[in-house]
Write a protein that holds these residues in place. Structure first.
Motif, PDB file in Angstrom:
ATOM      1  N   ALA A  27       0.653  -1.257  -0.047  1.00 42.38           N
ATOM      2  CA  ALA A  27       0.146  -0.035  -0.073  1.00 42.38           C
ATOM      3  C   ALA A  27       1.092   1.153  -0.254  1.00 42.38           C
ATOM      4  CB  ALA A  27      -0.922  -0.097   1.009  1.00 42.38           C
ATOM      5  N   GLU A  28       2.181   1.583   0.410  1.00 42.59           N
ATOM      6  CA  GLU A  28       2.873   2.488   0.764  1.00 42.59           C
ATOM      7  C   GLU A  28       4.140   2.769  -0.530  1.00 42.59           C
ATOM      8  OE1 GLU A  28       2.713   5.501   2.802  1.00 42.59           O
ATOM      9  OE2 GLU A  28       1.159   4.199   3.795  1.00 42.59           O
ATOM     10  N   ARG A  29       4.018   1.712  -1.350  1.00 42.08           N
ATOM     11  CA  ARG A  29       5.064   1.589  -2.500  1.00 42.08           C
ATOM     12  C   ARG A  29       4.805   2.726  -3.280  1.00 42.08           C
ATOM     13  NH1 ARG A  29       5.659  -4.747  -3.317  1.00 42.08           N
ATOM     14  NH2 ARG A  29       6.842  -5.564  -1.362  1.00 42.08           N
ATOM     15  N   HIS A  30       3.624   2.992  -3.690  1.00 42.69           N
ATOM     16  CA  HIS A  30       3.717   3.979  -4.328  1.00 42.69           C
ATOM     17  C   HIS A  30       3.097   5.811  -3.787  1.00 42.69           C
ATOM     18  CE1 HIS A  30       3.555   1.458  -7.935  1.00 42.69           C
ATOM     19  NE2 HIS A  30       2.218   0.405  -6.909  1.00 42.69           N
ATOM     20  N   VAL A  31       3.586   5.480  -2.499  1.00 45.65           N
ATOM     21  CA  VAL A  31       2.520   6.997  -2.485  1.00 45.65           C
ATOM     22  C   VAL A  31       4.051   7.456  -1.453  1.00 45.65           C
ATOM     23  CG1 VAL A  31       1.267   7.768  -0.412  1.00 45.65           C
ATOM     24  CG2 VAL A  31       0.773   6.060  -1.626  1.00 45.65           C
ATOM     25  N   LEU A  32       4.643   6.279  -0.164  1.00 48.28           N
ATOM     26  CA  LEU A  32       5.850   7.760   0.628  1.00 48.28           C
ATOM     27  C   LEU A  32       6.641   6.636  -0.238  1.00 48.28           C
ATOM     28  CD1 LEU A  32       7.188   9.125   3.130  1.00 48.28           C
ATOM     29  CD2 LEU A  32       7.042   6.943   4.302  1.00 48.28           C
ATOM     30  N   SER A  33       6.843   5.577  -1.375  1.00 44.61           N
ATOM     31  CA  SER A  33       8.053   4.944  -1.231  1.00 44.61           C
ATOM     32  C   SER A  33       8.326   5.879  -2.180  1.00 44.61           C
ATOM     33  CB  SER A  33       7.741   3.542  -1.448  1.00 44.61           C
ATOM     34  OG  SER A  33       8.304   3.030  -1.964  1.00 44.61           O
ATOM     35  N   GLN A  34       7.531   5.929  -3.104  1.00 44.25           N
ATOM     36  CA  GLN A  34       7.585   6.677  -4.379  1.00 44.25           C
ATOM     37  C   GLN A  34       8.061   8.322  -3.898  1.00 44.25           C
ATOM     38  OE1 GLN A  34       8.309   5.766  -7.683  1.00 44.25           O
ATOM     39  NE2 GLN A  34       8.258   7.781  -8.014  1.00 44.25           N
ATOM     40  N   ILE A  36      10.086   9.373  -1.951  1.00 47.69           N
ATOM     41  CA  ILE A  36      11.368   8.431  -1.031  1.00 47.69           C
ATOM     42  C   ILE A  36      12.251   8.587  -1.999  1.00 47.69           C
ATOM     43  CG2 ILE A  36      12.822   7.601   0.216  1.00 47.69           C
ATOM     44  CD1 ILE A  36      11.000   7.461   2.573  1.00 47.69           C
ATOM     45  N   ARG A  37      12.147   7.672  -3.136  1.00 50.40           N
ATOM     46  CA  ARG A  37      12.874   8.529  -4.778  1.00 50.40           C
ATOM     47  C   ARG A  37      12.764   9.253  -5.280  1.00 50.40           C
ATOM     48  NH1 ARG A  37       9.678   2.599  -4.631  1.00 50.40           N
ATOM     49  NH2 ARG A  37       8.196   3.840  -5.708  1.00 50.40           N
ATOM     50  N   THR A  38      11.600   9.757  -5.276  1.00 54.18           N
ATOM     51  CA  THR A  38      12.030  11.563  -6.189  1.00 54.18           C
ATOM     52  C   THR A  38      13.293  12.212  -5.639  1.00 54.18           C
ATOM     53  OG1 THR A  38       9.775  11.159  -6.901  1.00 54.18           O
ATOM     54  CG2 THR A  38      10.314  12.918  -6.822  1.00 54.18           C
ATOM     55  N   THR A  39      12.937  11.610  -4.470  1.00 53.53           N
ATOM     56  CA  THR A  39      13.804  12.977  -3.081  1.00 53.53           C
ATOM     57  C   THR A  39      15.487  12.467  -3.052  1.00 53.53           C
ATOM     58  OG1 THR A  39      11.804  13.451  -1.856  1.00 53.53           O
ATOM     59  CG2 THR A  39      14.176  13.722  -1.188  1.00 53.53           C
ATOM     60  N   MET A  40      15.384  11.398  -3.478  1.00 51.06           N
ATOM     61  CA  MET A  40      16.566  10.954  -4.378  1.00 51.06           C
ATOM     62  C   MET A  40      17.231  11.004  -5.212  1.00 51.06           C
ATOM     63  SD  MET A  40      17.267   6.739  -2.229  1.00 51.06           S
ATOM     64  CE  MET A  40      15.825   5.890  -2.752  1.00 51.06           C
ATOM     65  N   TRP A  41      16.381  10.659  -6.115  1.00 53.34           N
ATOM     66  CA  TRP A  41      16.937  11.268  -7.822  1.00 53.34           C
ATOM     67  C   TRP A  41      17.253  13.093  -7.578  1.00 53.34           C
ATOM     68  CZ3 TRP A  41      19.338   7.414 -10.471  1.00 53.34           C
ATOM     69  CH2 TRP A  41      19.545   6.647 -10.192  1.00 53.34           C
ATOM     70  N   ALA A  42      16.172  13.694  -7.155  1.00 51.98           N
ATOM     71  CA  ALA A  42      16.145  14.958  -6.896  1.00 51.98           C
ATOM     72  C   ALA A  42      17.631  15.462  -6.582  1.00 51.98           C
ATOM     73  CB  ALA A  42      15.555  15.418  -6.679  1.00 51.98           C
ATOM     74  N   LEU A  43      17.994  14.750  -5.689  1.00 48.86           N
ATOM     75  CA  LEU A  43      19.221  14.504  -4.313  1.00 48.86           C
ATOM     76  C   LEU A  43      20.967  14.825  -5.278  1.00 48.86           C
ATOM     77  CD1 LEU A  43      20.765  15.326  -1.321  1.00 48.86           C
ATOM     78  CD2 LEU A  43      20.231  12.941  -1.818  1.00 48.86           C
ATOM     79  N   LEU A  44      20.222  13.373  -5.875  1.00 47.35           N
ATOM     80  CA  LEU A  44      21.423  13.478  -6.870  1.00 47.35           C
ATOM     81  C   LEU A  44      21.131  14.430  -8.018  1.00 47.35           C
ATOM     82  CD1 LEU A  44      24.186  12.089  -7.711  1.00 47.35           C
ATOM     83  CD2 LEU A  44      21.983   9.997  -9.505  1.00 47.35           C
ATOM     84  N   ARG A  45      20.347  15.071  -8.703  1.00 43.41           N
ATOM     85  CA  ARG A  45      20.248  15.719  -9.585  1.00 43.41           C
ATOM     86  C   ARG A  45      20.994  16.675  -8.859  1.00 43.41           C
ATOM     87  NH1 ARG A  45      15.103  15.592 -10.276  1.00 43.41           N
ATOM     88  NH2 ARG A  45      15.448  13.512 -11.863  1.00 43.41           N
ATOM     89  N   LEU A  46      20.447  17.585  -8.708  1.00 43.49           N
ATOM     90  CA  LEU A  46      21.183  18.536  -8.212  1.00 43.49           C
ATOM     91  C   LEU A  46      22.212  18.784  -7.281  1.00 43.49           C
ATOM     92  CD1 LEU A  46      18.700  19.879  -5.122  1.00 43.49           C
ATOM     93  CD2 LEU A  46      19.082  21.154  -7.283  1.00 43.49           C
TER      94      LEU A  46
END
Length: 115
Positions: A27-34, A36-46
């Protein structure tokens, strides 16, 4: 050279995070998990963008804010019981190390006067 190390550390943290996020409840794979993944990629992008820019102050502030957001997301995931404490501990160490590197990078920019 520090920026290359921080990029590598961030990539390692993302690889670790993906393994941990697979264990989240369905139930959380597409909410909080997503989120977190978005934030991790944003961190790498920055990190990559900051490495390429001459004037880095604004991007460094965004990077610091994104890192803080990721820390909060990980803490909330642990409090909600989606993230075992051991995984939280390891992930926090990754984030602390990246945070120290960002702080050192920011400090070196201020000393060079290239903020």
């Amino acid at each position: 050279m520090d920026d290359l190390k921080i990029r590598r550390k961030c990539e390692d943290m993302i690889a670790y995070g993906y393994g941990v996020l697979k264990q989240f409840p369905k139930a959380e794979r597409h909410v909080l998990s997503q989120e977190i993944r978005t934030t991790m990629w944003a961190l790498l992008r920055l990190i990559i963008i900051c490495n390429r820019r001459y004037f880095k102050k604004t991007t460094m502030q965004e990077l610091d804010a994104e890192l803080d957001l990721l820390r909060s997301q990980i803490r909330i995931a642990q409090k909600l019981g989606f993230l075992p404490f051991k995984n939280y501990e390891v992930w926090s160490r990754h984030l602390d190390e990246i945070g120290r590197m960002v702080g050192g990078w920011f400090k070196s920019l201020n000393e060079q006067g290239r903020g």
